[in-house]
Design a protein around this motif. Sequence first.
Motif: not given
Length: 353
Positions: A301-305
């Motif tokens: 459930g995380k966003t990643i760059q």
Amino acid sequence: MNNVVVLGGGYGGLTVVHELLESDLPKDAKITLVDRMPYQGLKTEYYALAAGTVTDVDIRVAFPVHPQLEVVYGEIAGIDFEARTVAVSGHDPLIYDILVIALGCTDNYHGIAGAPEHSCSIQSLSSTRRTYQQLNDIRPGGQVTIVGGGLSGVEVASELRESRPDLNIRILDRSGSILNGFPARLQKYVSSWFHEHDVELRSHISITSLERGVIHNGAEAIPTDVTVWTAGIRPVDLVANMQLPKDKQGRLTVNEWHELPDLPNVYVVGDCASSSFSPSGQLAEAMGKQVAHVIKARWDGKTIQLPRIKLKGVLGSLGKKAGFGLMGSTPIIGRVPRVLKSGVLWMSKHHIG
């Protein structure tokens, strides 16, 4: 969202699989790897198999074994993006929540008549086996012609020179020098090696057609016993036939997560994916690692760059004792790059990176 299907067990696809298996997989996650072969073939070493200086088993890497991994063998017949299914020959359709397309490349014949029929290839393990058979069946004094003076052509020619000193070997290239795009120092070093080892180099060749035993350079007929094609690559037919946005090289356009922009959770890595870098095993592995990070982040459930990919360099061999390479922008020649390449091969076989 935990049913992952990976198409292709090469550098990119297998990296995705390893990275996911080595993480904390969700208990309900299932990974399906689809490939024609029951093992990975180390494609950067196919030149040596073709020349006969390594055996088939030397360049195989076993697929991992894991309770949440299934390996399916077969040809991929098609992908239905709406139904989220993959058709595989001899197998029920595979249903996916997450799809990774890592199918690699095939030869680019540039529309030259007779090239597919009258040349041999090192783009797949099966085709390389056939190329080995043709090259090693040539009579002493026979003529081998390698079309394309890039990295693959140089490695095939040099390895074959060591394994078959009795053959006549030439490289034909359409540019002004072999290894076009590499620094002049490397071009000069490799050209000198070929001169010392009696490999003929011909530049500014514009092939118009191939027939059995003949390469046509306009009005000139160049005789040959076996022709090895190393004059460019393109994505495999399955990708080439997709009606999706592509770059000028026919590679699928992807977003910053290596994902098809209009098809969430469909990722593309390796030679089929648009990139500012030239295709390579190293690039495919780097993309595969990043895609695995994206998948794991989304499971959590995380966003990643993602950081910009940084490649370590290029290494090429001139037989077993010499080589050349670029570390960043620094050229290296001689024994050291050959030893480094052997080390990279060992790490690839043991999945160290």
